[in-house]
Write a protein that holds these residues in place. Structure first.
Motif, PDB file in Angstrom:
ATOM      1  N   VAL A  19       0.689  -1.083  -0.083  1.00 34.64           N
ATOM      2  CA  VAL A  19      -0.073   0.195   0.105  1.00 34.64           C
ATOM      3  C   VAL A  19       0.825   1.088  -0.102  1.00 34.64           C
ATOM      4  N   GLU A  20       0.778   2.135  -1.068  1.00 36.61           N
ATOM      5  CA  GLU A  20       1.462   3.449  -1.015  1.00 36.61           C
ATOM      6  C   GLU A  20       0.720   4.474  -1.566  1.00 36.61           C
ATOM      7  N   GLY A  21       0.187   5.129  -0.558  1.00 38.69           N
ATOM      8  CA  GLY A  21      -0.881   6.306  -0.473  1.00 38.69           C
ATOM      9  C   GLY A  21      -2.313   5.848  -0.920  1.00 38.69           C
ATOM     10  N   GLN A  22      -2.686   5.979  -1.945  1.00 38.60           N
ATOM     11  CA  GLN A  22      -4.084   5.450  -2.268  1.00 38.60           C
ATOM     12  C   GLN A  22      -4.044   4.194  -3.271  1.00 38.60           C
ATOM     13  N   THR A  23      -2.834   3.855  -3.831  1.00 40.22           N
ATOM     14  CA  THR A  23      -2.462   2.702  -4.642  1.00 40.22           C
ATOM     15  C   THR A  23      -2.296   1.400  -3.678  1.00 40.22           C
ATOM     16  N   VAL A  24      -2.987   0.429  -4.311  1.00 44.54           N
ATOM     17  CA  VAL A  24      -2.881  -0.932  -3.637  1.00 44.54           C
ATOM     18  C   VAL A  24      -2.383  -1.801  -4.849  1.00 44.54           C
ATOM     19  N   VAL A  36      -6.165   2.260  -7.829  1.00 45.73           N
ATOM     20  CA  VAL A  36      -5.781   3.415  -7.216  1.00 45.73           C
ATOM     21  C   VAL A  36      -7.302   3.741  -6.760  1.00 45.73           C
ATOM     22  N   LEU A  37      -7.386   3.805  -5.407  1.00 46.69           N
ATOM     23  CA  LEU A  37      -8.374   3.808  -4.765  1.00 46.69           C
ATOM     24  C   LEU A  37      -9.100   5.317  -4.482  1.00 46.69           C
ATOM     25  N   PRO A  38     -10.426   5.823  -4.238  1.00 38.39           N
ATOM     26  CA  PRO A  38     -10.638   7.211  -4.296  1.00 38.39           C
ATOM     27  C   PRO A  38      -9.962   7.929  -3.013  1.00 38.39           C
ATOM     28  N   GLU A  39      -9.960   9.297  -3.146  1.00 38.68           N
ATOM     29  CA  GLU A  39      -9.282   9.996  -2.080  1.00 38.68           C
ATOM     30  C   GLU A  39     -10.378  10.040  -0.885  1.00 38.68           C
ATOM     31  N   ASP A  40     -11.624   9.688  -0.981  1.00 40.84           N
ATOM     32  CA  ASP A  40     -12.665   9.573   0.039  1.00 40.84           C
ATOM     33  C   ASP A  40     -12.362   8.459   1.083  1.00 40.84           C
ATOM     34  N   VAL A  41     -11.500   7.343   0.698  1.00 37.81           N
ATOM     35  CA  VAL A  41     -11.217   6.318   1.686  1.00 37.81           C
ATOM     36  C   VAL A  41      -9.734   6.429   1.944  1.00 37.81           C
ATOM     37  N   GLU A  42      -9.410   5.596   3.256  1.00 37.32           N
ATOM     38  CA  GLU A  42      -8.197   5.613   3.857  1.00 37.32           C
ATOM     39  C   GLU A  42      -7.991   4.084   3.632  1.00 37.32           C
ATOM     40  N   VAL A  43      -6.796   3.878   3.231  1.00 39.39           N
ATOM     41  CA  VAL A  43      -6.306   2.182   3.152  1.00 39.39           C
ATOM     42  C   VAL A  43      -4.917   2.067   3.914  1.00 39.39           C
ATOM     43  N   VAL A  50      -5.615  -6.004   4.554  1.00 40.19           N
ATOM     44  CA  VAL A  50      -5.782  -4.814   4.198  1.00 40.19           C
ATOM     45  C   VAL A  50      -6.933  -4.246   4.616  1.00 40.19           C
ATOM     46  N   ALA A  51      -7.031  -3.099   5.515  1.00 42.89           N
ATOM     47  CA  ALA A  51      -8.251  -2.377   5.783  1.00 42.89           C
ATOM     48  C   ALA A  51      -8.529  -1.179   5.157  1.00 42.89           C
ATOM     49  N   VAL A  52      -9.930  -0.870   4.916  1.00 44.34           N
ATOM     50  CA  VAL A  52     -10.225   0.271   4.241  1.00 44.34           C
ATOM     51  C   VAL A  52     -11.248   1.163   5.331  1.00 44.34           C
ATOM     52  N   LYS A  53     -11.035   2.351   5.342  1.00 42.39           N
ATOM     53  CA  LYS A  53     -11.812   3.244   6.205  1.00 42.39           C
ATOM     54  C   LYS A  53     -12.152   4.501   5.740  1.00 42.39           C
ATOM     55  N   PRO A  54     -13.366   4.962   5.874  1.00 39.66           N
ATOM     56  CA  PRO A  54     -14.018   6.319   5.477  1.00 39.66           C
ATOM     57  C   PRO A  54     -13.011   7.456   5.855  1.00 39.66           C
ATOM     58  N   ARG A  55     -12.677   8.541   5.162  1.00 38.73           N
ATOM     59  CA  ARG A  55     -12.216   9.449   5.657  1.00 38.73           C
ATOM     60  C   ARG A  55     -12.905  10.513   6.465  1.00 38.73           C
ATOM     61  N   SER A  56     -14.292  10.596   6.206  1.00 43.99           N
ATOM     62  CA  SER A  56     -15.250  11.473   6.844  1.00 43.99           C
ATOM     63  C   SER A  56     -16.669  10.682   6.658  1.00 43.99           C
ATOM     64  N   GLU A  57     -17.586  11.301   7.249  1.00 38.63           N
ATOM     65  CA  GLU A  57     -18.723  10.677   7.416  1.00 38.63           C
ATOM     66  C   GLU A  57     -20.004  11.276   6.015  1.00 38.63           C
ATOM     67  N   TRP A  65     -16.608   3.431   0.506  1.00 34.98           N
ATOM     68  CA  TRP A  65     -15.876   2.513   1.464  1.00 34.98           C
ATOM     69  C   TRP A  65     -16.353   1.161   1.159  1.00 34.98           C
ATOM     70  N   GLY A  66     -17.378   0.645   0.942  1.00 38.42           N
ATOM     71  CA  GLY A  66     -17.844  -0.596   0.570  1.00 38.42           C
ATOM     72  C   GLY A  66     -17.419  -1.043  -0.761  1.00 38.42           C
ATOM     73  N   MET A  67     -17.296  -0.077  -1.671  1.00 36.95           N
ATOM     74  CA  MET A  67     -16.882  -0.421  -2.954  1.00 36.95           C
ATOM     75  C   MET A  67     -15.217  -0.634  -3.204  1.00 36.95           C
ATOM     76  N   SER A  68     -14.878   0.197  -2.401  1.00 40.00           N
ATOM     77  CA  SER A  68     -13.277   0.160  -2.479  1.00 40.00           C
ATOM     78  C   SER A  68     -12.611  -1.037  -1.609  1.00 40.00           C
ATOM     79  N   ARG A  69     -13.618  -1.552  -0.846  1.00 49.18           N
ATOM     80  CA  ARG A  69     -13.136  -2.681   0.125  1.00 49.18           C
ATOM     81  C   ARG A  69     -13.415  -4.051  -0.780  1.00 49.18           C
ATOM     82  N   THR A  70     -14.377  -3.807  -1.802  1.00 51.11           N
ATOM     83  CA  THR A  70     -14.853  -5.055  -2.610  1.00 51.11           C
ATOM     84  C   THR A  70     -13.791  -5.070  -3.719  1.00 51.11           C
ATOM     85  N   GLN A  71     -13.331  -3.750  -4.326  1.00 51.11           N
ATOM     86  CA  GLN A  71     -12.255  -3.587  -5.304  1.00 51.11           C
ATOM     87  C   GLN A  71     -10.944  -4.494  -4.952  1.00 51.11           C
TER      88      GLN A  71
END
Length: 177
Positions: A19-24, A36-43, A50-57, A65-71
């Motif tokens: 994991v490098e920034g938003q790239t897995v 490359v995951l969207p900026e809205d999630v934190e990986v 590998v854990a994915v979390k939202p940056r905000s609510e 969040w769910g889409m990035s985890r599935t990808q």
């Protein structure tokens, strides 16, 4: 709250993730993939997963969040087992054959349709009325299968055309006298 996003993605045996920034980046026995995951999630990497979390609510962050985890989970599955889509061809004279780097489809038109097989995808035709699309990238496999289906989608009266294996075609009754 995303029930899918909460679960971390475990690394299967023989798979390495970076994991490098938003790239897995994921490497396994079938090949290597990256996303490359969207900026809205934190990986982040957490002890073998590998854990994915939202940056905000915000609504968008929760949606991503769910889409990035599935990808990320699809990357893991792709480099270990791969993906497969089966297509069936129904219709008199409709058939498919692989010739070199092209898929030749006879679908009732005045000419055969030649579909160039993209890199990273393999297509086999065990029977003239069956097409199997395989590859390690889930999005690419689905897109190729959808493009092949789009040449002659199944029609509702006789069911002729190219359909996914197991797809239900809603049938209509013909015109009455």
């Amino acid at each position: 709250m995303s029930r899918i996003g909460k679960r971390p993605v475990a690394l299967p045996s023989g798979v390495t993730a970076n994991v490098e920034g938003q790239t897995v980046k994921v490497k396994g026995p079938k090949g290597a993939l990256q996303i490359v995951l969207p900026e809205d999630v934190e990986v982040a990497m957490d002890n073998g997963s590998v854990a994915v979390k939202p940056r905000s609510e915000t609504k968008r962050a929760r949606a991503m969040w769910g889409m990035s985890r599935t990808q990320v989970a699809n990357l893991m599955k792709g480099v270990t087992t791969g993906f497969e889509r089966k297509l069936e061809i129904n219709g008199v004279g409709y058939r498919a054959a692989v010739q070199g780097k092209n898929l030749q489809l006879a679908l009732g038109y005045s000419h055969d349709v030649l579909f160039p097989i993209p890199d990273g995808i393999s297509i086999v035709t065990p029977k003239p009325t069956e097409i199997v699309v395989t590859g390690i990238d889930a999005q690419k496999v689905g897109q190729v299968a959808a493009e092949i289906r789009s040449y002659r989608p199944p029609e509702p009266y006789k069911g002729k055309g190219v359909k996914y294996a197991g797809e239900f075609i809603f049938r209509k009754e013909g015109k009455k006298k």
